[in-house]
Structures are given as C-alpha cells and as structure tokens.
Scaffold this active site. Structure first.
Site, PDB file in Angstrom:
ATOM      1  N   SER A 160       0.786  -1.225   0.000  1.00  0.00           N
ATOM      2  CA  SER A 160       0.000   0.000   0.000  1.00  0.00           C
ATOM      3  C   SER A 160       0.819   1.277   0.000  1.00  0.00           C
ATOM      4  O   SER A 160       0.348   2.310  -0.484  1.00  0.00           O
ATOM      5  CB  SER A 160      -0.936   0.016   1.211  1.00  0.00           C
ATOM      6  OG  SER A 160      -0.187   0.024   2.418  1.00  0.00           O
ATOM      7  N   HIS A 192      -5.193  -4.621  -1.477  1.00  0.00           N
ATOM      8  CA  HIS A 192      -5.113  -3.529  -2.445  1.00  0.00           C
ATOM      9  C   HIS A 192      -5.147  -4.035  -3.884  1.00  0.00           C
ATOM     10  O   HIS A 192      -4.770  -3.310  -4.811  1.00  0.00           O
ATOM     11  CB  HIS A 192      -3.850  -2.708  -2.205  1.00  0.00           C
ATOM     12  CG  HIS A 192      -3.878  -1.960  -0.910  1.00  0.00           C
ATOM     13  ND1 HIS A 192      -4.405  -0.693  -0.782  1.00  0.00           N
ATOM     14  CD2 HIS A 192      -3.480  -2.319   0.340  1.00  0.00           C
ATOM     15  CE1 HIS A 192      -4.316  -0.297   0.475  1.00  0.00           C
ATOM     16  NE2 HIS A 192      -3.760  -1.259   1.180  1.00  0.00           N
ATOM     17  N   LYS A 252     -11.955  -1.401   0.211  1.00  0.00           N
ATOM     18  CA  LYS A 252     -11.174  -0.597  -0.735  1.00  0.00           C
ATOM     19  C   LYS A 252     -11.898  -0.586  -2.085  1.00  0.00           C
ATOM     20  O   LYS A 252     -12.872   0.133  -2.243  1.00  0.00           O
ATOM     21  CB  LYS A 252      -9.747  -1.119  -0.786  1.00  0.00           C
ATOM     22  CG  LYS A 252      -9.058  -0.964   0.580  1.00  0.00           C
ATOM     23  CD  LYS A 252      -7.673  -1.491   0.618  1.00  0.00           C
ATOM     24  CE  LYS A 252      -6.989  -1.166   1.948  1.00  0.00           C
ATOM     25  NZ  LYS A 252      -7.651  -1.738   3.135  1.00  0.00           N
TER      26      LYS A 252
END
Length: 407
Positions: A199, A227, A257
């Site tokens: 990240s 991610h 996310k």
C-alpha cells in the site's frame, strides 16, 4: 501518592516536535471529490468552502457512491436489517453473507470464502488460528500480518521486500539450522505471508517465484490481496492475474477498498474455512458483518467483474504516472498506487500542503509509516476521475513542486 498513569500530554508534545502528529479532517462524502473540514479535535467540524479533488483514497473503482451499490445496501437494510445482531455462529449468519461468500469464492477460484468484520480481523484471526511454527514474512507486510504473527506466537523470519531469492535463502537457512540442532524440519509448519500489492510502495509481490520457493520447501502461501481485490482479472487480484489459485493455499482481502464497503474475507479450501469459523477468535467473538455492508460489497464485486471500471482506473493510472514522471518526479511502484518519493519529511509536507492549496488532496506519508529518507506523497487515482481531474492533479503537482523547489 505516585501517579502511575500515562503522560499523554508528553506523548503528544513529542509527536508535535517531530512533525508526526496526525489529525482527523472529515469530508462530506467518499468520492473522487468532496468538501473537507479543518482538524477540529472534539469540536464539530466546519466544512471548507472549496471543493477538492481526492487523490489519496483506496476507493479505487469509485464505487462508494455508485447507485447500484447504494441500492443493494438499502435493500439489505430494509429486508435483512441494519446489523447482524450477533456472531455469525449464533444468529448473525444471513443469506446476504452467504451470497457474498459464494461470489468471493467464485472470483478467487476457491472452494469457499468467509467474511470477517475487517481485513485486520481476517489477517490476525487466520494466522493465529493456523498456529504456524514459523512464518516467513515480507519486511513491508501490513501491520495486521505482523500482529497476527505475534498473536500466533510464531517464530517470524523476515525476508527482504519482494525478494524471492532472499526468501529462498531464509528457507534454506531454516533447514540447515534444524539439521545442526538435530531436528527434523518437516515436523514444523511453515507459512509464507505477503501482501500482493503493497500500500505504501505500490510494488507487486513476485507471487510465482514465491510459490516456486514454497513448493520446493513444503511451505504454505498466504497472500493478502487487500489492495488488489477487484482490480485484476475478472475482478480478482494478482493471484488471478497470474493464474496461481491452485498454488496459493490462503487468499485474503478487504471489502473496504475497491469493493466500496467494510469488512474482510478469507478464501481457500472448505477445510480451511471450517477451521477458521471454529478457531479464528476474531471471527468467533465478533458480531457478523452488517448485512448492508455485505450486500454493498457483493454488488461492487459484481460491478468490478462485469463493468468497465477496472479499465478506466488503469487508464487514469497510466496518464497520471506518465505526467508525474515527465515533470521529473520519482514515482515508485507497479500498481495503481503511485508514491511520489520526495525524501525529506519537511519537503514532503510542504509539497502536500502546496498541492492542497490548489484543491487536490494527497497527504504526505512520512516516518514512522515509511523509513527515514523516503517520505512521499501517495497519489492514487480512481476510475471515476475524468481527464480534466487528472490534468488538474498534474498541474497542482507541477506548481507546488516548483514552489517548494523540487522541480
């Protein structure tokens, strides 16, 4: 009497002195643009008058305000309820949870999946439940992986970031150590754990090479796709993009996310999921994921798999990276995360402030989150940014970079 409490004021003063103190800055909506309030402590926030472009969110596909995702959440709240009301093992298991888990398993190419209340809970609960003897962990793995290793009381061997050769060397060293001590290394359980997309650096783990090393030494592989989920092949992650479903025993990720919701998941074999729903304390002793969150994530995953949001995101990533690099900025990573590396923390803060003055939000990331000398601006586009938004971001970085003396 001696005061055996805690010097909170002293801690805060030390953070201030070293430019490390953080503050909350509320926004009116989670999207590609919004109105932000100045940090207000415990007082009610007051929104600024100027709307700002957001280039710092993990809402990669921009689905938090997608009508289809919002409608799914509303329908679940009206039909099932706003909260699960209990642990999934008591009365908190609903058809909405099962639909999400079915779709996750299908996307990840596994027998089953299990939804947790957060990605943090998924990592901590899974590692602790497995009780590995040794964990081989990438040096830049997420804090939840590190904490999971601590809770499992596992011996943790850290290998160099994204370095499969160093991992292999650490595995061989472990074999040699056991041999010297007169032990049989086959008696130990070994787990290799890595993020797929990191990240803060935007790097992508060499998963195929990691699987090669794991198979040679008999270790299991656990990949955190926090991610990456929703962004790669058929809405999957890097595991799917590289066709490694049969070589990675444990796949994790978040729903908070790209999937525009809240929560986490684990995907793997039926035996793995059965063990986790019995032994993962962060699952057993937590109220089930709220049904609206589960329904929102399920719909967002459907949109990610069958819509064009992924393509739009990667187009924006390419445009933004090319623009930043052409100005002379150093941009790390191989993913949708574009760290503009400045080096000095004060320069990074000044650059972020300059960009913010031009109505673009991209905060500075500095130690202790990243190592000394690598302070950066973590720039992240969304699929919902249009071409004018990308140009505005680039113009803000150009002007602020020249003002700070970085260009």
């Amino acid at each position: 009497m001696a005061d055996r409490g805690f010097d909170l004021e002293g801690r805060l003063a030390a953070l201030e002195e070293h430019d490390l103190k953080r503050a909350l800055s509320p926004v009116d909506r989670v999207a590609e643009r919004g109105y932000f309030a100045e940090p207000s402590g415990g007082d009610l926030p007051v929104l600024d008058s100027a709307e700002a472009l957001v280039f710092a969110s993990n809402n990669y596909l921009g689905l938090t305000d997608d009508q289809r995702v919002q409608d799914a959440a509303r329908q679940a709240a009206a039909t099932v309820g706003t909260g699960a009301g209990a642990s999934r093992l008591v009365t908190g298991d609903t058809l909405v949870h099962r639909d999400l888990e079915r779709q996750l398993a299908e996307t990840k190419g596994t027998e089953r999946a299990l939804a947790f209340s957060s990605g943090y809970a998924a990592n901590v609960g899974t590692i602790a439940a497995l009780e590995p003897d040794v964990v081989f962990s990438d040096e830049l793995n997420h804090a939840s992986i590190i904490d999971g290793c601590r809770l499992a009381d596992a011996e943790t061997v850290v290998y160099d970031h994204c370095d499969a050769a160093d991992l292999r060397a650490k595995l061989e060293e472990r074999v040699e150590r056991a041999t010297r001590e007169g032990r049989e290394p086959a008696d130990e359980s070994w787990l290799i754990v890595t993020d797929s997309v990191f990240s803060m650096d935007g790097t992508v783990a060499p998963l195929s090479a990691i699987c090669d090393a794991a198979e040679e030494y008999g270790a299991w592989v656990m990949v955190d796709e926090a991610h990456a989920t929703g962004l790669y092949a058929d809405g999957g992650g890097v595991v799917q993009a590289e066709g490694l479903e049969d070589r990675v025993q444990i796949q994790l990720g978040t729903l908070s996310k790209a999937l525009a919701s809240q929560g986490g998941y684990v995907a793997g074999s039926s035996a793995l999921i059965e063990c986790l729903l019995n032994d993962a304390r962060s699952f057993v002793f937590s109220t089930g994921l709220a049904p609206p969150a589960a329904a929102a994530a399920s719909e967002a995953l459907h949109v990610a798999r069958h819509g064009d949001a992924r393509e739009r995101l990667w187009e924006n990533v390419a445009h933004l990276r090319d623009g930043l690099e052409s100005m002379g900025f150093e941009v790390w990573g191989d993913s949708q995360i574009l760290p503009v590396v400045v080096g000095d923390r004060r320069d990074a803060i000044a650059l972020a402030d300059g960009v913010r003055e031009r109505d673009v939000v991209a905060p500075a990331i500095r130690p202790p989150t990243v190592p000394e000398g690598t302070s950066r601006i973590r720039v992240v586009p969304m699929a919902t940014h249009d071409r004018d938004d990308i140009i505005a971001c680039l113009e803000a970085f150009q002007a602020a970079g020249e003002e700070v003396g970085l260009l």
